[in-house]
Design an enzyme around this catalytic site. Structure first.
Site, PDB file in Angstrom:
ATOM      1  N   ASP A 216      81.710  29.484   5.087  1.00  0.00           N
ATOM      2  CA  ASP A 216      81.775  28.369   4.136  1.00  0.00           C
ATOM      3  C   ASP A 216      83.002  27.535   4.473  1.00  0.00           C
ATOM      4  O   ASP A 216      84.128  28.026   4.412  1.00  0.00           O
ATOM      5  CB  ASP A 216      81.867  28.893   2.704  1.00  0.00           C
ATOM      6  CG  ASP A 216      81.886  27.762   1.683  1.00  0.00           C
ATOM      7  OD1 ASP A 216      80.811  27.202   1.403  1.00  0.00           O
ATOM      8  OD2 ASP A 216      82.983  27.437   1.184  1.00  0.00           O
ATOM      9  N   GLU A 308      76.140  26.092   6.272  1.00  0.00           N
ATOM     10  CA  GLU A 308      75.396  25.178   5.418  1.00  0.00           C
ATOM     11  C   GLU A 308      75.112  23.879   6.154  1.00  0.00           C
ATOM     12  O   GLU A 308      75.861  23.480   7.058  1.00  0.00           O
ATOM     13  CB  GLU A 308      76.182  24.881   4.145  1.00  0.00           C
ATOM     14  CG  GLU A 308      76.259  26.032   3.168  1.00  0.00           C
ATOM     15  CD  GLU A 308      77.005  25.646   1.909  1.00  0.00           C
ATOM     16  OE1 GLU A 308      76.404  25.665   0.833  1.00  0.00           O
ATOM     17  OE2 GLU A 308      78.198  25.338   2.023  1.00  0.00           O
ATOM     18  N   CYS A 361      75.605  33.360  -8.169  1.00  0.00           N
ATOM     19  CA  CYS A 361      76.443  34.549  -8.219  1.00  0.00           C
ATOM     20  C   CYS A 361      76.035  35.493  -7.098  1.00  0.00           C
ATOM     21  O   CYS A 361      74.854  35.839  -6.962  1.00  0.00           O
ATOM     22  CB  CYS A 361      76.318  35.230  -9.578  1.00  0.00           C
ATOM     23  SG  CYS A 361      77.251  36.769  -9.712  1.00  0.00           S
ATOM     24  N   CYS A 364      74.732  39.145  -9.036  1.00  0.00           N
ATOM     25  CA  CYS A 364      73.463  39.296  -9.746  1.00  0.00           C
ATOM     26  C   CYS A 364      72.463  38.199  -9.430  1.00  0.00           C
ATOM     27  O   CYS A 364      71.286  38.322  -9.786  1.00  0.00           O
ATOM     28  CB  CYS A 364      73.715  39.337 -11.260  1.00  0.00           C
ATOM     29  SG  CYS A 364      74.404  37.799 -11.936  1.00  0.00           S
ATOM     30  N   CYS A 380      81.075  34.658 -13.354  1.00  0.00           N
ATOM     31  CA  CYS A 380      79.676  34.800 -13.768  1.00  0.00           C
ATOM     32  C   CYS A 380      79.641  35.311 -15.206  1.00  0.00           C
ATOM     33  O   CYS A 380      80.251  36.338 -15.540  1.00  0.00           O
ATOM     34  CB  CYS A 380      78.956  35.766 -12.830  1.00  0.00           C
ATOM     35  SG  CYS A 380      77.215  36.002 -13.249  1.00  0.00           S
ATOM     36  N   CYS A 383      76.992  38.878 -15.220  1.00  0.00           N
ATOM     37  CA  CYS A 383      77.470  40.196 -14.798  1.00  0.00           C
ATOM     38  C   CYS A 383      78.978  40.341 -14.858  1.00  0.00           C
ATOM     39  O   CYS A 383      79.508  41.420 -14.600  1.00  0.00           O
ATOM     40  CB  CYS A 383      76.976  40.513 -13.389  1.00  0.00           C
ATOM     41  SG  CYS A 383      77.661  39.414 -12.124  1.00  0.00           S
ATOM     42  N   ASP A 390      84.744  29.937  -2.830  1.00  0.00           N
ATOM     43  CA  ASP A 390      84.395  29.820  -1.415  1.00  0.00           C
ATOM     44  C   ASP A 390      83.930  31.161  -0.849  1.00  0.00           C
ATOM     45  O   ASP A 390      82.969  31.219  -0.068  1.00  0.00           O
ATOM     46  CB  ASP A 390      85.594  29.299  -0.622  1.00  0.00           C
ATOM     47  CG  ASP A 390      85.992  27.896  -1.044  1.00  0.00           C
ATOM     48  OD1 ASP A 390      85.114  27.157  -1.524  1.00  0.00           O
ATOM     49  OD2 ASP A 390      87.178  27.543  -0.906  1.00  0.00           O
TER      50      ASP A 390
END
Length: 465
Positions: A216, A308, A361, A364, A380, A383, A390
């Site tokens: 990333d 990406e 996330c 989860c 999150c 969870c 990042d």
């Protein structure tokens, strides 16, 4: 594996050699401008005749703008256009004609819809003062001397290199490389020679062929790996900003050129501009060196690398981040990974541009609807996972590659990927707002948002059908 790559070396030219190279670059510019004027005149003439109602069969014959057609026209007119043509190599004129043929083809393909990306404009005439001097040799004596400090080019003779050419010389001596062409170009006040070489690379794979890493890229950290490694952003332009501003102020106090009055710049202005150019060139060299070290290390170690598909051109429209994004070099990082993974036998997977790697996330699989850029920590609410945003995105990219691999499909690809998705391969897609996982709310009223469930995985990365 045979591949084509470039070897670039700095040159230390004598004043006489520099004059000869500049003469060849000028000959290339003359041939380019003459051919462009010829093509433009014919195009304008045909357009004027159509406006007068002349039938197509009676129009002025069209001028071919392919490289063979431009060569034939130049050879027929060079005695009148350039009586001094014998003083320079024929490769110099071929350089200008080839550049024009490529530019005209790109323009025609862009207008016809055959070329992707931004629209390409019609070629322009090259200026003696503003164009970059360059000349390309494809035939004749092109070699690297055994002393590894000189190169030999047609009509230019033996040129001294500023650095050793041992990397290329070793391959030539081992008969694992073949020189296709050589280009002499002046960048940032220094002359360079670039050899386009066909290399037979040994079939060696990465040190960890079964390992997968998600990368990333960002501004705070240049790259964050799914393994937890943080690659700092060197910010070369910011560190050199004070020196560049000081040199720019010094240049502004000198007597520069004036296009309206035709005033020529002073010698002091020319020297000040050379200092500014050298400062910017140092920043570019540092950035390029850092990106090469990072991408080479990733390609040598990991068998699968996931990145990406960033819309860098759109990101540069943000005036607050454009400078930092351009200094980081997101596009260059992906470009280098694309060919280096092929060199070392790895694979580069490109997640779709709309895949929510940052909002998802990694524990989860819950997806946040909104996540401000100022929120550097992902928390999150499902969870309770608290993680750097990042690092969370990098882990999602690695998990996406794992899901695609276990499903027995090809690389993850999307719009802007370097190759098409294989039949049946998954594609990361964006779920439309207001729809449930795997279909509409009416079809699936009890759809579970479990990242490990088949329904959510199919909606997140697609089923390829």
């Amino acid at each position: 594996m045979k591949t084509t790559q470039a070897y670039r070396f700095a040159l230390d030219l004598t004043p006489r050699q520099e004059r000869v190279v500049l003469a060849h670059a000028g000959a290339a510019r003359v041939a380019h401008n003459w051919a462009l004027a010829r093509v433009t005149a014919v195009v304008d003439q045909r357009a004027a005749e159509r406006s007068y109602g002349v039938a197509d069969e009676h129009l002025t014959p069209a001028a071919g703008w392919s490289l063979p057609a431009l060569r034939r026209a130049w050879n027929a007119a060079k005695a009148d256009v350039a009586p001094w043509w014998a003083q320079c190599s024929k490769e110099a004129y071929n350089t200008g004609l080839d550049a024009l043929a490529r530019a005209l083809k790109n323009w025609a393909d862009s207008r016809g819809g055959k070329r992707k990306g931004r629209p390409v404009g019609f070629p322009r005439f090259k200026s003696r003062r503003r164009s970059t001097p360059t000349v390309r040799f494809t035939t004749g004596t092109i070699r690297v001397d055994p002393d590894r400090t000189h190169v030999v080019l047609p009509r230019l003779g033996r040129l001294k290199t500023h650095e050793s050419t041992r990397k290329l010389a070793r391959r030539l001596e081992a008969d694992t490389a073949r020189i296709l062409s050589a280009t002499v170009r002046r960048d940032s006040g220094r002359w360079h020679v670039s050899f386009c070489v066909e290399v037979n690379r040994a079939g060696r794979g990465p040190t960890r062929p079964a390992a997968t890493v998600g990368v990333d890229v960002g501004v705070k950290h240049l790259a964050v790996l799914s393994t937890g490694e943080l690659v700092p952003n060197p910010r070369h332009l910011d560190h050199a900003g004070r020196r560049i501003r000081r040199l720019a102020r010094r240049m502004s106090r000198r007597l520069g050129p004036d296009r309206h009055t035709g005033r020529r710049p002073s010698k002091r202005w020319e020297r000040a501009r050379a200092h500014v150019t050298a400062a910017h060139a140092r920043v570019a060299n540092l950035r390029r060196d850092g990106l090469h070290k990072l991408t080479t290390g990733l390609a040598r170690e990991y068998g699968v690398i996931v990145v990406e598909d960033l819309h860098v051109a759109g990101m540069l429209r943000n005036r607050r981040l454009a400078r930092s994004i351009a200094d980081a070099g997101f596009g260059e990082l992906r470009r280098q990974l694309a060919y280096k993974t092929e060199w070392y036998g790895g694979r580069l997977m490109v997640a779709d541009r709309w895949y929510p790697s940052t909002k998802t996330c990694s524990g989860c699989g819950a997806v946040k609807t909104k996540l401000a850029l100022s929120e550097r920590v992902y928390a999150c609410i499902t969870c309770g996972l608290v993680l750097d945003r990042d690092l969370n995105a990098a882990r999602n990219l690695a998990a996406l590659a794992h899901e695609a691999t276990t499903a027995g499909s090809g690389p993850v690809a999307g719009r802007g990927a370097d190759h098409k998705t294989r039949p049946g391969g998954p594609v990361a897609v964006k779920r439309q707002p207001g729809t449930a996982i795997g279909g509409s709310d009416r079809d699936r009223p009890t759809a579970r948002r479990d990242f490990r469930s088949h329904a959510y995985r199919s909606a997140l990365i697609g089923n390829g059908s």
